[in-house]
Design a protein around this motif. Sequence first.
Motif, PDB file in Angstrom:
ATOM      1  N   LEU A 296       0.882  -1.171   0.025  1.00  0.00           N
ATOM      2  CA  LEU A 296      -0.143   0.006  -0.068  1.00  0.00           C
ATOM      3  C   LEU A 296       0.923   1.315  -0.101  1.00  0.00           C
ATOM      4  O   LEU A 296       0.492   2.149  -0.649  1.00  0.00           O
ATOM      5  N   SER A 297       1.952   1.203   0.733  1.00  0.00           N
ATOM      6  CA  SER A 297       2.631   2.328   0.769  1.00  0.00           C
ATOM      7  C   SER A 297       3.419   2.602  -0.640  1.00  0.00           C
ATOM      8  O   SER A 297       3.534   3.762  -1.050  1.00  0.00           O
ATOM      9  N   GLN A 298       3.792   1.442  -1.313  1.00  0.00           N
ATOM     10  CA  GLN A 298       4.203   1.834  -2.655  1.00  0.00           C
ATOM     11  C   GLN A 298       3.332   2.185  -3.500  1.00  0.00           C
ATOM     12  O   GLN A 298       3.599   3.168  -4.290  1.00  0.00           O
ATOM     13  N   GLU A 299       2.088   1.692  -3.695  1.00  0.00           N
ATOM     14  CA  GLU A 299       0.853   2.486  -4.415  1.00  0.00           C
ATOM     15  C   GLU A 299       0.844   3.776  -4.260  1.00  0.00           C
ATOM     16  O   GLU A 299       0.575   4.523  -5.003  1.00  0.00           O
ATOM     17  N   ARG A 300       0.736   4.296  -2.913  1.00  0.00           N
ATOM     18  CA  ARG A 300       0.503   5.576  -2.459  1.00  0.00           C
ATOM     19  C   ARG A 300       1.727   6.619  -2.936  1.00  0.00           C
ATOM     20  O   ARG A 300       1.461   7.544  -3.464  1.00  0.00           O
ATOM     21  N   LYS A 301       3.053   6.036  -2.966  1.00  0.00           N
ATOM     22  CA  LYS A 301       3.799   6.777  -3.810  1.00  0.00           C
ATOM     23  C   LYS A 301       3.721   6.958  -5.032  1.00  0.00           C
ATOM     24  O   LYS A 301       4.063   8.012  -5.396  1.00  0.00           O
ATOM     25  N   GLU A 302       3.504   5.898  -5.777  1.00  0.00           N
ATOM     26  CA  GLU A 302       3.333   5.999  -7.269  1.00  0.00           C
ATOM     27  C   GLU A 302       2.181   6.972  -7.510  1.00  0.00           C
ATOM     28  O   GLU A 302       2.251   7.900  -8.178  1.00  0.00           O
ATOM     29  N   ALA A 303       1.002   6.751  -6.895  1.00  0.00           N
ATOM     30  CA  ALA A 303       0.076   7.684  -6.867  1.00  0.00           C
ATOM     31  C   ALA A 303       0.528   9.103  -6.505  1.00  0.00           C
ATOM     32  O   ALA A 303       0.093  10.148  -7.411  1.00  0.00           O
TER      33      ALA A 303
END
Length: 152
Positions: free
Chosen positions: A97-104
Amino acid sequence: MPDIGWTELLVIGIVALIVVGPKDLPGLFRAFGRFTGKMRRMAREFSSAMNAAADSSGVKDIDKTIRAAANPAKSATDAVKNTAKSAMKPGGETERLSQERKEAAEKIRQNAARVAEQRMAREAAEAADSSEEPAGDTGETAPGTGPTKDSA
């Protein structure tokens, strides 16, 4: 284990000194130490063998089920703790989830930068167009663009 205090150890030491003698006492203590070490190793091996047998037969699963039935509140909090621990492991749900938020967040920054560049380009073009337009329809020239002294 028997509870032996310092006074009992002192009495045992004095009796051993009298019976065995001061010359052979260190050898006796060394042999006693080896014996107790062997006994502890055997007890540890027996305990680990029993635990392995219990694991293979499924006794731990039954024990967990019985404990959960006896204390449902504690089992629920343990389940929450285990879930939190597994989520915090590398490669777990939290990291994904942290990686997805960084990408977003990076996509949002890129879009905002692109929109800002487009707006600045549009405003610069509008400013350039407004400075190139003629002063009016009367045929007059804009101030500062009229004939110079050298051309007349």
